[in-house]
Design a protein around this motif. Structure first.
Motif, PDB file in Angstrom:
ATOM      1  N   GLU A 130       6.368  -6.724 -30.355  1.00  0.00           N
ATOM      2  CA  GLU A 130       6.417  -7.528 -31.586  1.00  0.00           C
ATOM      3  C   GLU A 130       6.424  -9.030 -31.323  1.00  0.00           C
ATOM      4  O   GLU A 130       6.457  -9.829 -32.257  1.00  0.00           O
ATOM      5  CB  GLU A 130       7.659  -7.137 -32.397  1.00  0.00           C
TER       6      GLU A 130
ATOM      7  N   ASP B 181       4.506 -12.147 -30.602  1.00  0.00           N
ATOM      8  CA  ASP B 181       3.072 -12.474 -30.638  1.00  0.00           C
ATOM      9  C   ASP B 181       2.745 -13.653 -29.716  1.00  0.00           C
ATOM     10  O   ASP B 181       3.632 -14.324 -29.174  1.00  0.00           O
ATOM     11  CB  ASP B 181       2.575 -12.673 -32.077  1.00  0.00           C
ATOM     12  N   GLU B 182       1.443 -13.866 -29.562  1.00  0.00           N
ATOM     13  CA  GLU B 182       0.972 -14.874 -28.602  1.00  0.00           C
ATOM     14  C   GLU B 182       1.490 -16.266 -28.946  1.00  0.00           C
ATOM     15  O   GLU B 182       1.831 -17.060 -28.057  1.00  0.00           O
ATOM     16  CB  GLU B 182      -0.562 -14.855 -28.592  1.00  0.00           C
ATOM     17  N   LYS B 183       1.556 -16.538 -30.257  1.00  0.00           N
ATOM     18  CA  LYS B 183       2.027 -17.867 -30.684  1.00  0.00           C
ATOM     19  C   LYS B 183       3.481 -18.087 -30.248  1.00  0.00           C
ATOM     20  O   LYS B 183       3.855 -19.164 -29.779  1.00  0.00           O
ATOM     21  CB  LYS B 183       1.914 -17.965 -32.208  1.00  0.00           C
TER      22      LYS B 183
END
Ligand SMILES: NC(=O)c1ccc[n+]([C@@H]2O[C@H](COP(=O)([O-])OP(=O)(O)OC[C@H]3O[C@@H](n4cnc5c(N)ncnc54)[C@H](O)[C@@H]3O)[C@@H](O)[C@H]2O)c1
Length: 247
Positions: free
Chosen positions: A98, A100-102
């Motif tokens: 869960e 995320d890349e950001k």
């Protein structure tokens, strides 16, 4: 006064540990540059300290901001003897799938890249002065990683590694580099680490042999020692301030 005449830059000093470190250093005779991405928070802390502090807005992920803030600190206070790389952030405690890349990029940008860039900015004036001290805020998360903080834990692993690398690289120039590894500490960032499940705080406290969370002042006291003359032969140390949690 253990830091009489010293000049310190503390990043992320508008809140939590950074605030406690800035105030403790000033109490011990240092002049302190209070850097924070939150200019209002930095102003409040510097205002509470008084004439021995300056507030400087600085996002440690931005090289231009760092150059501007470090130059202003040098001009207003003089070249820094001490840098505390404290600014940090985390993602909410949750499963790895869960994150995320950001979020991954953000925690690495603040916790690792920011620390790296601030260190680069601090080295030339320390060289000019013939030495200095860099203190990085790592974490027990790097020594005893627990589930739910995958990307955050990895940033602190990088912080500990950088601490040791820079300690040996900069030792010939009498620049000491140490880290503090705090256990869960009662600051505004704590709920992010503990996550939303009820009862997490009590559960965590039950795992600390000394039976409580750390306070920001516990961390500031360790940062005072590491910056002081008493620690003159210490470099490359990762000091756990954890009530025995990592034993
Ligand atoms: N609280 C804990 O349980 C705990 C445990 C171990 C390590 N740490 C580490 O301690 C350090 C201080 O955290 P804290 O708990 O006092 O949190 P905090 O949120 O109270 O303070 C962090 C400060 O950093 C500032 N900041 C965030 N991003 C920034 C950026 N890009 N540039 C400049 N400033 C920025 C924030 O505005 C804030 O004032 C962090 O490196 C954190 O990872 C915290």
């Amino acid at each position: 006064m253990r830091l009489n005449g010293k000049i310190a830059i503390v990043t992320g000093a508008g809140s939590g540990m950074g605030e406690a470190i800035a105030k403790t250093y000033a109490r011990e005779g240092a002049r302190v540059a209070v850097l924070d991405v939150n200019a209002q928070a930095a102003n409040k802390v510097a205002g509470a300290i008084g004439k021995n502090a300056v507030a400087l807005a600085c996002d440690v992920t931005q090289a231009d901001d760092i150059a501007r803030a470090f130059a202003a600190a040098g001009k207003q206070l003089g070249d820094a003897d001490i840098l505390v790389n404290n600014a940090g952030t985390a993602h909410v405690n949750k499963p790895v799938m869960e994150v995320d890349e950001k979020e991954f990029d953000r925690v690495f940008a603040v916790n690792v890249k920011g620390l790296f860039l601030c260190t680069q900015a601090a080295i030339p004036p320390m060289r000019k002065k013939g030495g200095g001290v860099i203190i990085n805020i790592g974490s027990t998360a790097a020594l005893r990683p627990r589930p739910g903080l995958s990307a955050y834990n990895a940033t602190k692993g990088a912080v500990h590694n950088l601490t040791k690398t820079l300690a040996v690289e900069l030792a010939p120039e009498k620049i000491r580099v140490c880290a503090i590894a705090p256990v869960a500490t009662d600051t505004p960032l704590l709920p992010t680490f503990l996550g939303p499940a009820p009862g997490q705080r009590e559960k965590f406290i039950a795992t600390v042999p000394l039976g409580r969370l750390a306070t920001a002042q516990d961390i500031a006291d360790a940062a005072l020692f590491l910056a002081s003359e008493e620690a003159k032969f210490l470099t490359g140390n990762i000091m756990e301030v954890d009530g025995g949690r990592c034993v």
